[in-house]
Write an enzyme that holds these catalytic residues in place. Sequence first.
Site, PDB file in Angstrom:
ATOM      1  N   ASN A   1      45.123  78.834  -1.770  1.00 53.32           N
ATOM      2  CA  ASN A   1      45.428  78.673   0.004  1.00 53.32           C
ATOM      3  C   ASN A   1      45.531  79.814   0.480  1.00 53.32           C
ATOM      4  OD1 ASN A   1      47.860  78.442  -1.128  1.00 53.32           O
ATOM      5  ND2 ASN A   1      48.694  76.850   0.159  1.00 53.32           N
TER       6      ASN A   1
ATOM      7  N   GLY B   1      51.976  77.246  -6.921  1.00 53.85           N
ATOM      8  CA  GLY B   1      50.984  76.343  -7.062  1.00 53.85           C
ATOM      9  C   GLY B   1      51.530  74.784  -7.164  1.00 53.85           C
ATOM     10  N   SER B   2      50.918  73.932  -7.686  1.00 51.19           N
ATOM     11  CA  SER B   2      51.241  72.661  -7.573  1.00 51.19           C
ATOM     12  C   SER B   2      52.404  72.400  -8.624  1.00 51.19           C
ATOM     13  CB  SER B   2      50.010  71.647  -8.042  1.00 51.19           C
ATOM     14  OG  SER B   2      49.648  71.749  -9.272  1.00 51.19           O
ATOM     15  N   THR B   3      53.260  71.092  -8.210  1.00 56.12           N
ATOM     16  CA  THR B   3      54.417  70.825  -8.864  1.00 56.12           C
ATOM     17  C   THR B   3      53.709  70.275 -10.279  1.00 56.12           C
ATOM     18  OG1 THR B   3      55.433  70.176  -7.065  1.00 56.12           O
ATOM     19  CG2 THR B   3      56.300  69.175  -9.226  1.00 56.12           C
ATOM     20  N   ALA B   4      52.616  69.787 -10.640  1.00 54.53           N
ATOM     21  CA  ALA B   4      52.084  69.285 -11.852  1.00 54.53           C
ATOM     22  C   ALA B   4      52.036  70.680 -12.633  1.00 54.53           C
ATOM     23  CB  ALA B   4      51.088  68.695 -11.901  1.00 54.53           C
ATOM     24  N   THR B   5      51.380  71.675 -12.289  1.00 52.29           N
ATOM     25  CA  THR B   5      51.333  72.673 -13.040  1.00 52.29           C
ATOM     26  C   THR B   5      52.577  73.545 -13.369  1.00 52.29           C
ATOM     27  OG1 THR B   5      49.066  72.932 -12.162  1.00 52.29           O
ATOM     28  CG2 THR B   5      49.764  74.873 -13.156  1.00 52.29           C
ATOM     29  N   GLY B   6      53.358  73.483 -12.296  1.00 51.96           N
ATOM     30  CA  GLY B   6      54.889  73.996 -12.241  1.00 51.96           C
ATOM     31  C   GLY B   6      55.576  73.590 -13.530  1.00 51.96           C
TER      32      GLY B   6
ATOM     33  N   GLU C   1      57.271  78.256  -6.974  1.00 57.52           N
ATOM     34  CA  GLU C   1      56.891  77.755  -5.695  1.00 57.52           C
ATOM     35  C   GLU C   1      55.941  76.775  -5.806  1.00 57.52           C
ATOM     36  OE1 GLU C   1      58.916  78.633  -3.165  1.00 57.52           O
ATOM     37  OE2 GLU C   1      59.938  80.399  -3.341  1.00 57.52           O
TER      38      GLU C   1
ATOM     39  N   CYS D   1      51.296  74.814   1.894  1.00 55.00           N
ATOM     40  CA  CYS D   1      52.519  74.200   0.998  1.00 55.00           C
ATOM     41  C   CYS D   1      53.264  73.626   2.065  1.00 55.00           C
ATOM     42  CB  CYS D   1      53.145  74.923   0.228  1.00 55.00           C
ATOM     43  SG  CYS D   1      53.451  76.733   0.818  1.00 55.00           S
TER      44      CYS D   1
ATOM     45  N   GLU E   1      61.835  83.279  -2.740  1.00 54.39           N
ATOM     46  CA  GLU E   1      60.806  84.580  -2.581  1.00 54.39           C
ATOM     47  C   GLU E   1      61.178  85.110  -1.323  1.00 54.39           C
ATOM     48  OE1 GLU E   1      56.593  83.107  -3.422  1.00 54.39           O
ATOM     49  OE2 GLU E   1      56.801  84.270  -5.198  1.00 54.39           O
TER      50      GLU E   1
END
Length: 467
Positions: free
Chosen positions: A145, A219-224, A241, A275, A448
């Site tokens: 994004n 990235g996404s929470t799932a990948t996090g 993040e 985000c 960050e």
Amino acid sequence: MRDFNLLIGGQLVAGTATIPVINPATENVLAYAPRASLAQLNDAVAAAKASFAAWSARPLRERGKLLVALADAFAACQDDFARLLTEEQGKPLPHAAGEISHSIDVIRYFSSLDLPLQVIKEDEGQKIVRQHTPLGVVAAITPWNFPMVLLMMKVAPALVAGNTVVIKPAPTTPLTTLRFGELCAEVLPPGVVNVIVDQNDLGEALTSHPDIAKVAFTGSTATGKKVMASAAQTLKRLTLELGGNDAAIVLDDVDPKDVAPKLFAAATMNSGQVCLAIKRLYVHDSIYDEMCEELGKLAETTIVDDGIKQGTQMGPLQNKAQFEKVKGFLDEAKRYGKIVAGGGVLPRKGYFVSPTIVRDIPDDARLVREEQFGPIVPVLRYDDLNDAIARANDSDYGLGCTVWSSDPERALDVARRVEAGVIWINKHLDLPPDIPMGGAKQSGIGAELGQEGLEEFTQAKIINMAK
Ligand code: NAD
């Protein structure tokens, strides 16, 4: 069509395969990105590891000067970067230019910071100091994004602190990152920054690699969660993040005509793929109808087109998978809510969705509970402010929130009760480089930007001396 290369150990090299990069406004192939093999990933990590000793031994001020040179090189071609960003990401050209200039500002900001030895305690018998030392090789993993600014928030502090870096962008927006790799090849010593591109298949190898000391991931929470699990094997440092489902709480004392344009912009910027976008709006009953009407007018008059065309206010969604996902949210919005404006896709090539305002949708609809990441805004009604705060907090996410009121005291009281990492009052998405930001709950770990965003790339060492 121009060539793009990986950057490994200071060399610009081809991948072992290529990935077509699609312009989301036309669905045409914009360029072919090099795709790295596992062996190239290992080479990139080895190059970063080999260059760490010399890079970390340079005085911090010298590393800062090299970052200034990098920012200057970036600034010299910022118009080309903006155009490429629009072509691969889809956002309107002025917004892409804004992202590039903000990226350069972030590099300049970190280049000016320092990590001095801090005296924590001193008396006649002892002196205790804190030193910040670099960690080693950092993996910087970014989403599609904001491919540039989110990268700079990782690479600039990592380098100033003395780390070396392996970058991995999202497979649908690798081109600006590869172009940035070319600048790094010109300005920085070999191996200090390396860039690889994958097809969503090398993330685990990178985040579990024993020679990676820290993963800075957006990235996404799932990948996090996957990143956290694979980093656990060697207890890597992490900055995560992640996703958000940010609420805006609009109090009864605002003028809908005045506030609606700000809310609309905050919910639909970058086609809602932010985000920290407003993803659900809680509006007091007394102004609910008027607010829905004002938001509807704004949605109907938004110019949605190819971001490269002058006058475009909203571009396409970034990729086909996201387009399909957002179409699912549109179907749901029609089934469970009332569409005030929009509600469809544009009858043309490209991943275009009309900005959509949805009212009278229940709190348990997916559009309200999940992260839509598209220009579809659910507007929810409340009577009691305590109830609005409770509903806003009823989420696993806790990234950001905005509060809108003409009374600063009331707004501050609401802000203090909201569970989120960043809360804005009567404004949105103000992210100056010197102010740290990070998510609460399942929206992230660590921060960050700011001095904190620099120290995240260091080990704090305590040296406790007897006198
Ligand atoms: P994503 O999680 O699908 O991908 C992000 C990156 O992770 C990509 O580079 C991807 O290739 C990589 N990846 C995929 N699988 C991996 C694995 N197993 N291990 C390591 N890396 C892996 O996210 P996306 O769809 O590209 O981006 C959208 C998401 O990012 C949204 O949820 C959005 O809210 C979030 N986001 C958060 C922030 C923030 O600052 N909190 C900022 C921007 C976007």
